[in-house]
Write a protein that holds these residues in place. Sequence first.
Motif: not given
Ligand SMILES: NC(=O)c1ccc[n+]([C@@H]2O[C@H](COP(=O)([O-])OP(=O)(O)OC[C@H]3O[C@@H](n4cnc5c(N)ncnc54)[C@H](OP(=O)(O)O)[C@@H]3O)[C@@H](O)[C@H]2O)c1
Length: 265
Positions: A16-17, A21, A93, A116, A143, A145, A162, A193-194
């Motif tokens: 959620a950071s 999320g 997520n 994870l 979540v 993909s 996924k 996102s990040e």
């Molecule tokens: N962005 C895309 O294009 C995309 C596309 C399809 C699916 N997704 C999926 O969407 C989900 C969210 O990704 P996002 O795009 O929002 O990326 P993001 O901005 O990088 O967010 C990822 C989140 O996961 C947390 N995280 C990572 N490792 C962790 C750990 N070991 N323990 C606890 N928390 C952890 C991070 O928080 P901390 O670093 O603070 O722990 C952050 O809040 C993921 O499952 C990703 O696979 C993303």
Amino acid sequence: MNNSINNRKTVLITGASSGIGESFAKVFAEKGFDTLLIARRKERLEKLAQELTAAHGNVNLTLALDLNETDAIQKVASFLKKRRLHVDALVNNAGYALPKPFMVGSWDEHKAMINLLITVPTALCHLVAEGMKEHGQGWIINVSSIAAFAPEFPGSLYNAAKSYVLHMTEALDLELRPFNINCMSLCPGLTSSEFHETMGVKEFLSYIPKWRWMESDIVAKEGYEGVMRGEHLLINGKVNRALVNAFKFMPNKIKYLMGKKQIIL
Ligand SMILES: NC(=O)c1ccc[n+]([C@@H]2O[C@H](COP(=O)([O-])OP(=O)(O)OC[C@H]3O[C@@H](n4cnc5c(N)ncnc54)[C@H](OP(=O)(O)O)[C@@H]3O)[C@@H](O)[C@H]2O)c1
């Protein structure tokens, strides 16, 4: 805090950071849910919690936790137990993609990503489903993909992970739906996102036109609405839905060739 007594609903959101999320936290808070926000970056979570409370007057708890710690799920369980907190909705997520082929990444790196993306969400579903059954209601968003449908990328285990999320969610939905618990896979495509920054591929992907990217707020809003109306699978956006359809009907030989040539759509 015992949310069963005051009849408030609580959503537990991992990752959620930032990104999707964080957007989920905003959507659920806006809809009147209290939140339990989990990720590693404490300050980010606390800032978000304060903002949500100021905007919506709901209760927002934070748990700064590395979900890859060996006792992470026990820590979540004791956090809930200590506060007698019932989870009405779960959003699995947290995630990332390891930007290294199979033999380049160490086993520990692959193991952490698999943990994870696969073990943690499955364990959290198991942790909260019994309580949801007892309450006769629940919502779970896992979540995934569009990568779950896409050609493989050489040596990457991300698409396979996924794909697991997709299958696991459908299996749980079939079991839990009779108890009024909806489980839904959310399949975003390219989302701002990040995620790609963490992967170290943001620059590399800058050639992809803007219209291919979705905003995380829209992805989360669609996800919320989807699970609430009882979907078990939601692919975000028309372009992503068209891509998934193309992948579904594409002969495996062509998919394999696309993987070989590392074609990203
Ligand atoms: N962005 C895309 O294009 C995309 C596309 C399809 C699916 N997704 C999926 O969407 C989900 C969210 O990704 P996002 O795009 O929002 O990326 P993001 O901005 O990088 O967010 C990822 C989140 O996961 C947390 N995280 C990572 N490792 C962790 C750990 N070991 N323990 C606890 N928390 C952890 C991070 O928080 P901390 O670093 O603070 O722990 C952050 O809040 C993921 O499952 C990703 O696979 C993303």
